[in-house]
Scaffold this active site. Sequence first.
Site, PDB file in Angstrom:
ATOM      1  N   ASN A  46     -31.961  60.536  39.681  1.00 32.08           N
ATOM      2  CA  ASN A  46     -31.631  59.809  38.312  1.00 32.08           C
ATOM      3  C   ASN A  46     -32.353  60.479  37.315  1.00 32.08           C
ATOM      4  OD1 ASN A  46     -34.008  58.954  39.496  1.00 32.08           O
ATOM      5  ND2 ASN A  46     -34.202  57.266  38.206  1.00 32.08           N
ATOM      6  N   CYS A  65     -27.446  57.742  36.989  1.00 28.23           N
ATOM      7  CA  CYS A  65     -28.085  57.475  38.294  1.00 28.23           C
ATOM      8  C   CYS A  65     -27.831  58.495  39.189  1.00 28.23           C
ATOM      9  CB  CYS A  65     -27.373  56.035  38.866  1.00 28.23           C
ATOM     10  SG  CYS A  65     -27.121  54.572  37.806  1.00 28.23           S
ATOM     11  N   GLU A  67     -26.602  58.460  42.370  1.00 30.55           N
ATOM     12  CA  GLU A  67     -25.408  58.594  43.018  1.00 30.55           C
ATOM     13  C   GLU A  67     -24.329  59.141  42.222  1.00 30.55           C
ATOM     14  OE1 GLU A  67     -27.419  55.971  42.452  1.00 30.55           O
ATOM     15  OE2 GLU A  67     -26.981  54.138  43.462  1.00 30.55           O
ATOM     16  N   CYS A  86     -25.593  50.655  41.507  1.00 22.51           N
ATOM     17  CA  CYS A  86     -25.204  49.796  40.507  1.00 22.51           C
ATOM     18  C   CYS A  86     -23.847  49.720  40.438  1.00 22.51           C
ATOM     19  CB  CYS A  86     -26.116  50.210  39.292  1.00 22.51           C
ATOM     20  SG  CYS A  86     -24.888  51.726  38.567  1.00 22.51           S
ATOM     21  N   CYS A  94     -22.027  53.086  39.666  1.00 21.01           N
ATOM     22  CA  CYS A  94     -21.983  54.014  40.630  1.00 21.01           C
ATOM     23  C   CYS A  94     -21.024  53.553  41.664  1.00 21.01           C
ATOM     24  CB  CYS A  94     -23.411  54.033  41.283  1.00 21.01           C
ATOM     25  SG  CYS A  94     -24.400  54.979  40.280  1.00 21.01           S
TER      26      CYS A  94
HETATM   27 ZN    ZN Z   1     -25.802  53.486  39.239  1.00 20.45          ZN
END
Ligand code: ZN
Length: 274
Positions: free
Chosen positions: A42, A53, A55, A86, A89
Amino acid sequence: MKSKTLLAIARAARLKGYAPYSHFLVGAALLTEEGSVITGSNIENASLGLTVCAERLACWTAVHYGYRRFSKIAVIADCTPPPVPCGACRQVIWETAGNVEVIMGNLAGETTVMSLLDLLPEPFGGSAWADNPVAGNREEEEEDLWRLPVSFTPIGYVVNNFQNPKDIPDNYRELISQVIIDPELEEGLYRVDEEEKITVIAYLHLSRGFTLKDRRRGRGNKNYGIFACHSPHRPNAIAQSTGEIVAVDRNRLIVRGLDLINGTPVLDLKTVIN
Ligand code: ZN
């Protein structure tokens, strides 16, 4: 590649994150069908809204490097229970990688595994645009493709008493190092002990910047082009160091005579064939 290994790579990638505001580091590792691993962490921003993020960073980096087929993604953070991606993502993983396995872990060793469609049961897709005549019809300039950066995943690392390059003594040829190989790759050491010498291809992880001329050991310590000497300050900080094979114990290779410091990532091993 085992999920445990992918999670271990995500855990290492987590330490590359930038989280001065939340202090909540996250790492991600995306496995391609070819077996390559693309990592992300991140990256926060003082605006907060511009934070990305781990991912998504992994997904975007993978697409940028030309990967299109994936089998799983690992995500790790220091929280209980393990973190879930999240919503943003999940949407990006869906578009990049499809219904991959999502391995979620924490530093305490707990893991949860779900499919992406378990996490995002009604995904939004671009099927409405499938007839767009521009899609898939791009003319590519291919002659510069060799310029694209290449990424490697280390196969192991060096263990010895040399903590930095200045610690390597003149008599290093007599001293012992260990090369520890990822246990998943141990079979690759089969019959290595029948050989006398091995060349370790390594990444000089402490090297910063490069020069095109540097002093060459021997020959009066004169200046030579960087490709004519062994200086660590090279465009790609790759070293080769040849040593004598002393013993092999499972994934541990004992070698005499390496001039590599403790913790150096190892990219490849090749025995010296005469
Ligand atoms: Zn995320």
